[in-house]
Design an enzyme around this catalytic site. Structure first.
Site, PDB file in Angstrom:
ATOM      1  N   ARG A  83       0.843  -1.198   0.000  1.00  0.00           N
ATOM      2  CA  ARG A  83       0.000   0.000   0.000  1.00  0.00           C
ATOM      3  C   ARG A  83       0.881   1.252   0.000  1.00  0.00           C
ATOM      4  O   ARG A  83       2.062   1.199   0.351  1.00  0.00           O
ATOM      5  CB  ARG A  83      -0.918   0.014   1.225  1.00  0.00           C
ATOM      6  CG  ARG A  83      -1.849  -1.183   1.334  1.00  0.00           C
ATOM      7  CD  ARG A  83      -2.680  -1.092   2.605  1.00  0.00           C
ATOM      8  NE  ARG A  83      -3.618  -2.198   2.732  1.00  0.00           N
ATOM      9  CZ  ARG A  83      -3.355  -3.333   3.396  1.00  0.00           C
ATOM     10  NH1 ARG A  83      -2.156  -3.483   3.982  1.00  0.00           N
ATOM     11  NH2 ARG A  83      -4.244  -4.293   3.484  1.00  0.00           N
ATOM     12  N   LYS A 115      -1.978  -2.074   7.779  1.00  0.00           N
ATOM     13  CA  LYS A 115      -3.178  -1.521   8.404  1.00  0.00           C
ATOM     14  C   LYS A 115      -3.299  -2.004   9.843  1.00  0.00           C
ATOM     15  O   LYS A 115      -3.022  -3.165  10.137  1.00  0.00           O
ATOM     16  CB  LYS A 115      -4.423  -1.950   7.623  1.00  0.00           C
ATOM     17  CG  LYS A 115      -4.725  -1.083   6.419  1.00  0.00           C
ATOM     18  CD  LYS A 115      -6.075  -1.455   5.830  1.00  0.00           C
ATOM     19  CE  LYS A 115      -6.488  -0.502   4.724  1.00  0.00           C
ATOM     20  NZ  LYS A 115      -7.812  -0.855   4.168  1.00  0.00           N
ATOM     21  N   HIS A 145      -2.762   2.840  -6.200  1.00  0.00           N
ATOM     22  CA  HIS A 145      -3.370   1.592  -5.742  1.00  0.00           C
ATOM     23  C   HIS A 145      -3.520   0.582  -6.876  1.00  0.00           C
ATOM     24  O   HIS A 145      -3.562  -0.629  -6.634  1.00  0.00           O
ATOM     25  CB  HIS A 145      -4.738   1.871  -5.109  1.00  0.00           C
ATOM     26  CG  HIS A 145      -5.161   0.821  -4.122  1.00  0.00           C
ATOM     27  ND1 HIS A 145      -4.487   0.614  -2.934  1.00  0.00           N
ATOM     28  CD2 HIS A 145      -6.150  -0.096  -4.154  1.00  0.00           C
ATOM     29  CE1 HIS A 145      -5.066  -0.378  -2.265  1.00  0.00           C
ATOM     30  NE2 HIS A 145      -6.066  -0.828  -2.983  1.00  0.00           N
ATOM     31  N   ARG A 203      -0.742  -1.828  -6.953  1.00  0.00           N
ATOM     32  CA  ARG A 203      -0.952  -2.942  -5.999  1.00  0.00           C
ATOM     33  C   ARG A 203      -1.818  -4.015  -6.643  1.00  0.00           C
ATOM     34  O   ARG A 203      -1.534  -5.216  -6.540  1.00  0.00           O
ATOM     35  CB  ARG A 203      -1.600  -2.393  -4.720  1.00  0.00           C
ATOM     36  CG  ARG A 203      -2.000  -3.443  -3.682  1.00  0.00           C
ATOM     37  CD  ARG A 203      -2.432  -2.717  -2.414  1.00  0.00           C
ATOM     38  NE  ARG A 203      -3.218  -3.543  -1.511  1.00  0.00           N
ATOM     39  CZ  ARG A 203      -2.706  -4.339  -0.577  1.00  0.00           C
ATOM     40  NH1 ARG A 203      -1.393  -4.448  -0.463  1.00  0.00           N
ATOM     41  NH2 ARG A 203      -3.488  -5.033   0.221  1.00  0.00           N
ATOM     42  N   HIS A 239      -3.946  -8.968   3.686  1.00  0.00           N
ATOM     43  CA  HIS A 239      -5.396  -8.959   3.828  1.00  0.00           C
ATOM     44  C   HIS A 239      -5.812  -9.750   5.057  1.00  0.00           C
ATOM     45  O   HIS A 239      -5.328 -10.860   5.295  1.00  0.00           O
ATOM     46  CB  HIS A 239      -6.073  -9.574   2.593  1.00  0.00           C
ATOM     47  CG  HIS A 239      -6.045  -8.684   1.399  1.00  0.00           C
ATOM     48  ND1 HIS A 239      -6.173  -9.148   0.105  1.00  0.00           N
ATOM     49  CD2 HIS A 239      -5.907  -7.330   1.296  1.00  0.00           C
ATOM     50  CE1 HIS A 239      -6.122  -8.127  -0.732  1.00  0.00           C
ATOM     51  NE2 HIS A 239      -5.960  -7.030  -0.043  1.00  0.00           N
ATOM     52  N   TYR A 273      -8.932 -11.145  -6.842  1.00  0.00           N
ATOM     53  CA  TYR A 273      -7.857 -11.274  -7.833  1.00  0.00           C
ATOM     54  C   TYR A 273      -7.922 -12.595  -8.579  1.00  0.00           C
ATOM     55  O   TYR A 273      -7.084 -12.859  -9.442  1.00  0.00           O
ATOM     56  CB  TYR A 273      -6.495 -11.119  -7.161  1.00  0.00           C
ATOM     57  CG  TYR A 273      -6.307  -9.750  -6.577  1.00  0.00           C
ATOM     58  CD1 TYR A 273      -6.155  -8.640  -7.400  1.00  0.00           C
ATOM     59  CD2 TYR A 273      -6.323  -9.555  -5.203  1.00  0.00           C
ATOM     60  CE1 TYR A 273      -6.019  -7.373  -6.866  1.00  0.00           C
ATOM     61  CE2 TYR A 273      -6.180  -8.290  -4.656  1.00  0.00           C
ATOM     62  CZ  TYR A 273      -6.024  -7.203  -5.499  1.00  0.00           C
ATOM     63  OH  TYR A 273      -5.898  -5.941  -4.968  1.00  0.00           O
TER      64      TYR A 273
END
Length: 370
Positions: free
Chosen positions: A172, A196, A266, A269, A293, A302
């Site tokens: 990110r 995150k 983004h 990514r 994630h 994806y």
């Protein structure tokens, strides 16, 4: 979280924000977003309930006086009216409205089940808007190579290294600008990333990443730095900012005619994740760990089919090469065959009938002799 936000927030919201940061481990940026969502909600309610605030700009309405009594008085109907306001007046899309729903639910769940300040949750039945899950945009392999070819200028080693890390590691924006030099571990060729919610993860650096980092470190400024630990340094000799990275990525994307809306940092990514899954055949759970994630469902986007895969699937259909001309030709051949069969069949029937009506001479001859 910015100090001015903490100063203007009422006590009951400050306590919730502290819970998010210290207990739930949310990042300062995430905590700030929760606060801004709640501030918008309570500003709207005050304006909606108090006629004297009807003509006052929403941004000028203070929520410092919001207390438990006010919070308790909120109804589910008012929450849905707030959602309508966001859509009709502020033109928030489903994703933005859904995020604000999450903020409201988290706040009231905290007051009900953690702080035990509410006996009943007035917005427990609040539903989030349905968010259309679209396939992520990404660069093809050739487009990614073309993007790297665009890098030039006085900071080309730095910029090239930034693009390489995005395209190979799928990190990110906040993770990239937060990298420190001591996060690079040479012995194991790994990189420590703070993701995150301040969650740490380790990713492996391939040959392209190591080479780009080495080339950049040779020219990286070393004197008069405002943040000597930061990996990427700006022209002002401080840690590079997210806005600077966004600008340079946008500039290089424009060089390959992808500078329009829909392509951003983004998307690099997304590109890394898509190329690893589709061409590198990386397992989906491994990809989940690489991207950081929390839920596998987020990573599964994806697994979408590429255009090439869909084309191959269409070509593999046994009817894929049948044309109208071929159908007509086969119909003509079939009609011709059936016509010949009909002509042959009556001839055979006539021969059979003639055989059945002709007298048997041997029998007659024997009878005559008698």
């Amino acid at each position: 979280m910015k100090e001015k936000y903490m100063n203007e927030a009422p006590i009951i919201i400050k306590q919730f924000l502290g819970y998010l940061q210290t207990i739930k481990g949310k990042s300062p940026k995430t905590v700030e977003e929760y606060y801004l969502d709640l501030r918008t909600f309570f500003r709207y309610l005050k304006q909606h309930r108090e006629p004297s605030l009807a003509d006052k700009p929403l941004a000028d309405i203070s929520i410092a006086d919001i207390d438990l009594t006010f919070v308790k008085s909120v109804t589910l109907t008012e929450a849905y009216e707030f959602m309508n306001y966001l859509m009709a007046v502020r033109h928030n899309g489903p994703a933005a409205r859904s995020r604000k729903c999450c903020s409201l639910r988290a706040f009231y769940n905290y007051l009900t089940h953690k702080a035990h300040l509410l006996k009943d949750n007035p917005i427990q039945e609040l539903e989030s808007p349905k968010v259309k899950r679209s396939l992520p945009r990404y660069l093809t392999l050739n487009q990614s190579i073309d993007l790297l070819k665009q890098v030039k200028g006085p900071f080309k080693e730095r910029d090239y290294c930034i693009l390489i890390l995005f395209l190979n590691c799928g990190m990110r924006l906040s993770e990239l600008v937060g990298i420190n030099i001591n996060d690079i571990r040479r012995g194991s060729n790994t990189l420590r990333i703070l993701g995150k919610g301040n969650k740490e993860r380790i990713i492996y650096l391939n040959e392209a990443c190591l080479h780009a980092i080495d080339n950049y470190l040779k020219v990286r400024p070393k004197d008069h730095l405002k943040d000597k630990y930061a990996l990427f340094i700006s022209k002002q000799r401080k840690r590079i900012s997210p806005k600077t990275v966004q600008y340079l990525v946008k500039k290089y994307l424009s060089g390959i005619q992808l500078g329009g809306s829909g392509y951003s940092v983004h998307k690099l990514r997304h590109t890394a994740a898509t190329l690893m899954y589709q061409q590198g055949k990386v397992d989906i759970r491994v990809l989940q760990e690489i991207l950081g994630h929390e839920n596998l469902g987020t990573t599964e986007i994806y697994t979408h089919l590429s255009n090439q895969q869909m084309e191959k699937a269409a070509e593999s259909n046994p009817l894929s090469h049948i044309t109208e001309k071929q159908i007509e030709s086969e119909q003509a051949e079939q009609a011709e065959t059936e016509g010949a069969a009909e002509i042959e069949q009556p001839k055979q029937q006539d021969d059979t009938t003639a055989t059945q009506t002709q007298p048997a001479p041997s029998v007659i001859h024997i009878q005559h002799q008698k």
